[in-house]
Design a protein around this motif. Sequence first.
Motif, PDB file in Angstrom:
ATOM      1  N   GLN A  33      10.935 147.873 -46.617  1.00 21.30           N
ATOM      2  CA  GLN A  33      10.015 148.803 -46.212  1.00 21.30           C
ATOM      3  C   GLN A  33      11.057 150.268 -45.755  1.00 21.30           C
ATOM      4  O   GLN A  33      10.794 151.445 -45.801  1.00 21.30           O
ATOM      5  CB  GLN A  33       9.099 148.459 -45.093  1.00 21.30           C
ATOM      6  CG  GLN A  33       7.935 147.889 -45.471  1.00 21.30           C
ATOM      7  CD  GLN A  33       7.138 147.384 -44.336  1.00 21.30           C
ATOM      8  OE1 GLN A  33       7.715 146.936 -43.167  1.00 21.30           O
ATOM      9  NE2 GLN A  33       5.744 147.530 -44.292  1.00 21.30           N
ATOM     10  N   ARG A  34      12.137 149.746 -44.940  1.00 21.91           N
ATOM     11  CA  ARG A  34      13.028 150.784 -44.722  1.00 21.91           C
ATOM     12  C   ARG A  34      13.851 151.475 -45.524  1.00 21.91           C
ATOM     13  O   ARG A  34      13.927 152.824 -45.765  1.00 21.91           O
ATOM     14  CB  ARG A  34      14.009 150.205 -43.629  1.00 21.91           C
ATOM     15  CG  ARG A  34      13.455 149.884 -42.269  1.00 21.91           C
ATOM     16  CD  ARG A  34      14.234 149.054 -41.276  1.00 21.91           C
ATOM     17  NE  ARG A  34      15.536 149.727 -41.041  1.00 21.91           N
ATOM     18  CZ  ARG A  34      16.779 149.247 -40.972  1.00 21.91           C
ATOM     19  NH1 ARG A  34      16.811 147.951 -40.624  1.00 21.91           N
ATOM     20  NH2 ARG A  34      17.882 150.056 -40.811  1.00 21.91           N
ATOM     21  N   LEU A  35      14.170 150.665 -46.831  1.00 22.06           N
ATOM     22  CA  LEU A  35      14.819 151.282 -47.923  1.00 22.06           C
ATOM     23  C   LEU A  35      13.814 152.338 -48.829  1.00 22.06           C
ATOM     24  O   LEU A  35      14.484 153.344 -49.246  1.00 22.06           O
ATOM     25  CB  LEU A  35      15.430 150.116 -48.755  1.00 22.06           C
ATOM     26  CG  LEU A  35      16.466 149.395 -48.433  1.00 22.06           C
ATOM     27  CD1 LEU A  35      16.538 148.114 -49.145  1.00 22.06           C
ATOM     28  CD2 LEU A  35      17.757 150.342 -48.226  1.00 22.06           C
ATOM     29  N   ALA A  36      12.505 151.687 -48.907  1.00 21.62           N
ATOM     30  CA  ALA A  36      11.525 152.700 -49.217  1.00 21.62           C
ATOM     31  C   ALA A  36      11.338 154.021 -48.935  1.00 21.62           C
ATOM     32  O   ALA A  36      11.075 154.831 -49.427  1.00 21.62           O
ATOM     33  CB  ALA A  36      10.314 151.950 -49.566  1.00 21.62           C
ATOM     34  N   GLN A  37      11.303 154.044 -47.353  1.00 24.73           N
ATOM     35  CA  GLN A  37      11.276 155.178 -46.438  1.00 24.73           C
ATOM     36  C   GLN A  37      12.420 155.823 -46.860  1.00 24.73           C
ATOM     37  O   GLN A  37      12.250 157.289 -47.007  1.00 24.73           O
ATOM     38  CB  GLN A  37      11.061 154.758 -45.205  1.00 24.73           C
ATOM     39  CG  GLN A  37      10.966 155.944 -44.179  1.00 24.73           C
ATOM     40  CD  GLN A  37       9.513 156.743 -44.628  1.00 24.73           C
ATOM     41  OE1 GLN A  37       8.621 156.303 -44.758  1.00 24.73           O
ATOM     42  NE2 GLN A  37       9.557 158.108 -44.267  1.00 24.73           N
ATOM     43  N   ALA A  38      13.516 155.472 -46.772  1.00 23.25           N
ATOM     44  CA  ALA A  38      14.750 156.264 -46.983  1.00 23.25           C
ATOM     45  C   ALA A  38      14.860 156.721 -48.252  1.00 23.25           C
ATOM     46  O   ALA A  38      15.224 158.141 -48.499  1.00 23.25           O
ATOM     47  CB  ALA A  38      15.947 155.424 -46.578  1.00 23.25           C
ATOM     48  N   GLN A  39      14.451 156.063 -49.464  1.00 22.36           N
ATOM     49  CA  GLN A  39      14.242 156.600 -50.779  1.00 22.36           C
ATOM     50  C   GLN A  39      13.426 157.689 -50.755  1.00 22.36           C
ATOM     51  O   GLN A  39      13.746 158.770 -51.339  1.00 22.36           O
ATOM     52  CB  GLN A  39      14.083 155.306 -51.793  1.00 22.36           C
ATOM     53  CG  GLN A  39      13.973 156.003 -53.074  1.00 22.36           C
ATOM     54  CD  GLN A  39      12.669 156.321 -53.648  1.00 22.36           C
ATOM     55  OE1 GLN A  39      11.656 156.233 -53.004  1.00 22.36           O
ATOM     56  NE2 GLN A  39      12.700 156.654 -55.005  1.00 22.36           N
ATOM     57  N   ALA A  40      12.086 157.877 -50.132  1.00 18.90           N
ATOM     58  CA  ALA A  40      11.288 158.984 -50.145  1.00 18.90           C
ATOM     59  C   ALA A  40      11.871 160.202 -49.386  1.00 18.90           C
ATOM     60  O   ALA A  40      11.719 161.298 -50.317  1.00 18.90           O
ATOM     61  CB  ALA A  40       9.977 158.334 -49.649  1.00 18.90           C
ATOM     62  N   GLU A  41      12.493 159.747 -48.299  1.00 18.12           N
ATOM     63  CA  GLU A  41      13.135 161.049 -47.635  1.00 18.12           C
ATOM     64  C   GLU A  41      14.134 161.447 -48.457  1.00 18.12           C
ATOM     65  O   GLU A  41      14.394 162.746 -48.489  1.00 18.12           O
ATOM     66  CB  GLU A  41      13.597 160.618 -46.525  1.00 18.12           C
ATOM     67  CG  GLU A  41      12.202 160.234 -45.355  1.00 18.12           C
ATOM     68  CD  GLU A  41      12.872 159.570 -44.073  1.00 18.12           C
ATOM     69  OE1 GLU A  41      14.157 159.356 -43.723  1.00 18.12           O
ATOM     70  OE2 GLU A  41      12.071 159.071 -43.155  1.00 18.12           O
ATOM     71  N   ARG A  42      15.161 160.893 -49.101  1.00 20.20           N
ATOM     72  CA  ARG A  42      16.241 161.293 -49.924  1.00 20.20           C
ATOM     73  C   ARG A  42      15.736 162.135 -50.942  1.00 20.20           C
ATOM     74  O   ARG A  42      16.368 163.126 -51.386  1.00 20.20           O
ATOM     75  CB  ARG A  42      17.106 160.084 -50.289  1.00 20.20           C
ATOM     76  CG  ARG A  42      18.244 160.313 -51.174  1.00 20.20           C
ATOM     77  CD  ARG A  42      19.153 161.559 -50.848  1.00 20.20           C
ATOM     78  NE  ARG A  42      19.781 160.931 -49.614  1.00 20.20           N
ATOM     79  CZ  ARG A  42      20.768 161.505 -49.050  1.00 20.20           C
ATOM     80  NH1 ARG A  42      21.217 162.873 -49.332  1.00 20.20           N
ATOM     81  NH2 ARG A  42      21.643 161.118 -48.047  1.00 20.20           N
ATOM     82  N   GLU A  43      14.574 161.495 -51.762  1.00 19.52           N
ATOM     83  CA  GLU A  43      14.024 162.000 -52.758  1.00 19.52           C
ATOM     84  C   GLU A  43      13.508 163.538 -52.411  1.00 19.52           C
ATOM     85  O   GLU A  43      13.625 164.591 -53.210  1.00 19.52           O
ATOM     86  CB  GLU A  43      13.151 161.251 -53.534  1.00 19.52           C
ATOM     87  CG  GLU A  43      12.361 161.707 -54.850  1.00 19.52           C
ATOM     88  CD  GLU A  43      11.727 160.687 -55.463  1.00 19.52           C
ATOM     89  OE1 GLU A  43      11.828 160.246 -56.450  1.00 19.52           O
ATOM     90  OE2 GLU A  43      10.600 160.291 -54.751  1.00 19.52           O
ATOM     91  N   GLU A  44      13.020 163.689 -51.350  1.00 15.88           N
ATOM     92  CA  GLU A  44      12.486 165.054 -50.772  1.00 15.88           C
ATOM     93  C   GLU A  44      13.606 165.746 -50.656  1.00 15.88           C
ATOM     94  O   GLU A  44      13.640 167.016 -51.154  1.00 15.88           O
ATOM     95  CB  GLU A  44      11.593 164.640 -49.711  1.00 15.88           C
ATOM     96  CG  GLU A  44      10.933 165.905 -49.029  1.00 15.88           C
ATOM     97  CD  GLU A  44       9.962 165.808 -47.870  1.00 15.88           C
ATOM     98  OE1 GLU A  44       9.702 166.691 -47.328  1.00 15.88           O
ATOM     99  OE2 GLU A  44       9.824 164.688 -47.516  1.00 15.88           O
TER     100      GLU A  44
END
Length: 60
Positions: A33-44
């Motif tokens: 979950q933390r990695l998915a959140q970090a990925q979404a933020e990095r993508e943005e």
Amino acid sequence: MNDFTLTELNTLLAVFARAGVEAGTGTEGELLQRLAQAQAEREELDSMDFDDCAGGACKL
């Protein structure tokens, strides 16, 4: 700062998916979950055009 790149985050998420880890299930799921959140933020962040921020038009 030692942040993962978008490519690294995508790779980690793919590894978790192949391992069959379910989000929110145990320690591995919490990390997923933390990695998915970090990925979404990095993508943005990576998709932002910082030229649009001239004059304080956007907030980071």
